[in-house]
Design a protein around this motif. Structure first.
Motif, short mmCIF file in Angstrom:
data_model
loop_
_atom_site.label_atom_id
_atom_site.label_comp_id
_atom_site.label_asym_id
_atom_site.label_seq_id
_atom_site.Cartn_x
_atom_site.Cartn_y
_atom_site.Cartn_z
N GLU A 159 -60.94 126.78 -45.73
CA GLU A 159 -59.73 124.92 -46.13
C GLU A 159 -59.02 124.07 -44.72
O GLU A 159 -58.96 123.69 -44.95
CB GLU A 159 -59.21 125.99 -46.81
N LEU A 160 -59.49 124.68 -43.71
CA LEU A 160 -58.70 124.63 -43.14
C LEU A 160 -59.96 123.52 -41.40
O LEU A 160 -59.58 122.63 -41.69
CB LEU A 160 -57.93 126.05 -41.58
N ALA A 161 -60.69 123.70 -42.59
CA ALA A 161 -61.68 124.04 -41.24
C ALA A 161 -62.19 122.02 -42.36
O ALA A 161 -61.81 120.88 -41.24
CB ALA A 161 -62.52 123.73 -41.04
N ALA A 162 -62.50 121.65 -43.16
CA ALA A 162 -62.30 120.51 -44.45
C ALA A 162 -61.06 119.78 -44.07
O ALA A 162 -61.37 118.67 -43.89
CB ALA A 162 -62.58 121.07 -45.46
N ARG A 163 -59.61 120.31 -43.93
CA ARG A 163 -58.83 119.46 -43.63
C ARG A 163 -59.46 118.95 -42.41
O ARG A 163 -58.63 117.60 -42.20
CB ARG A 163 -57.75 120.28 -44.19
N ARG A 164 -59.28 120.11 -41.30
CA ARG A 164 -59.46 118.90 -40.45
C ARG A 164 -60.47 118.43 -39.38
O ARG A 164 -61.16 118.36 -37.87
CB ARG A 164 -58.88 120.23 -38.69
N ARG A 165 -61.21 118.62 -40.24
CA ARG A 165 -62.45 117.47 -39.51
C ARG A 165 -62.95 116.45 -39.44
O ARG A 165 -63.78 115.59 -38.48
CB ARG A 165 -64.11 117.98 -40.51
N ASP A 166 -62.22 115.42 -40.39
CA ASP A 166 -62.18 114.16 -39.47
C ASP A 166 -60.76 114.19 -38.38
O ASP A 166 -61.00 113.21 -37.58
CB ASP A 166 -61.01 113.27 -40.86
N ASP A 167 -60.28 114.79 -37.90
CA ASP A 167 -59.64 115.01 -36.82
C ASP A 167 -60.25 115.62 -35.84
O ASP A 167 -59.15 116.75 -35.49
CB ASP A 167 -57.85 115.09 -36.79
N ASP A 168 -60.99 115.69 -34.95
CA ASP A 168 -62.43 116.95 -34.70
C ASP A 168 -63.13 115.88 -33.62
O ASP A 168 -64.09 116.42 -33.77
CB ASP A 168 -63.23 117.01 -35.81
N PRO A 169 -61.76 115.60 -32.70
CA PRO A 169 -62.64 114.60 -31.56
C PRO A 169 -64.54 115.40 -30.56
O PRO A 169 -65.12 115.15 -30.45
CB PRO A 169 -61.78 114.83 -30.70
N ASP A 170 -64.53 117.03 -30.52
CA ASP A 170 -64.85 118.24 -30.78
C ASP A 170 -65.88 118.11 -31.00
O ASP A 170 -66.67 119.27 -31.23
CB ASP A 170 -64.63 118.99 -29.47
N ARG A 171 -65.65 117.90 -32.63
CA ARG A 171 -67.22 118.92 -33.69
C ARG A 171 -66.50 119.73 -33.77
O ARG A 171 -68.16 120.61 -34.45
CB ARG A 171 -68.05 117.98 -33.20
#
Length: 82
Positions: free
Chosen positions: A50-62
């Motif tokens: 869930e954390l990864a899903a919420r943060r994926r759009d703020d993810d410069p290094d992917r």
């Protein structure tokens, strides 16, 4: 938060995931990730997913997108695509 910390200190298995959620809401992203990874290490991967899903759009290094797509290595890093 203090009660969640007590639950975590008491070894309740759901506590790291709950702490991760509350820490993320509070803007403590590094600590949230730490507790989400601890939850995943204990067998509860939901908090980290869930954390990864919420943060994926703020993810410069992917890293979050790679984690969602490919999972984690044994060392806890994002696995390479296969």
């Amino acid at each position: 938060m203090p009660l969640l910390r007590c639950a975590y200190d008491g070894g309740l298995v759901w506590a790291p995931g709950a702490l991760a959620e509350h820490l993320e809401v509070a803007g403590e992203f590094v600590q949230a990730e730490r507790f989400a990874r601890m939850a995943a290490d204990a067998g509860d991967r939901q908090a980290l997913e869930e954390l990864a899903a919420r943060r994926r759009d703020d993810d410069p290094d992917r890293q979050w997108r790679a984690m969602l797509a490919n999972g984690l290595t044994a060392e806890g890093t994002s696995a390479a695509s296969w």
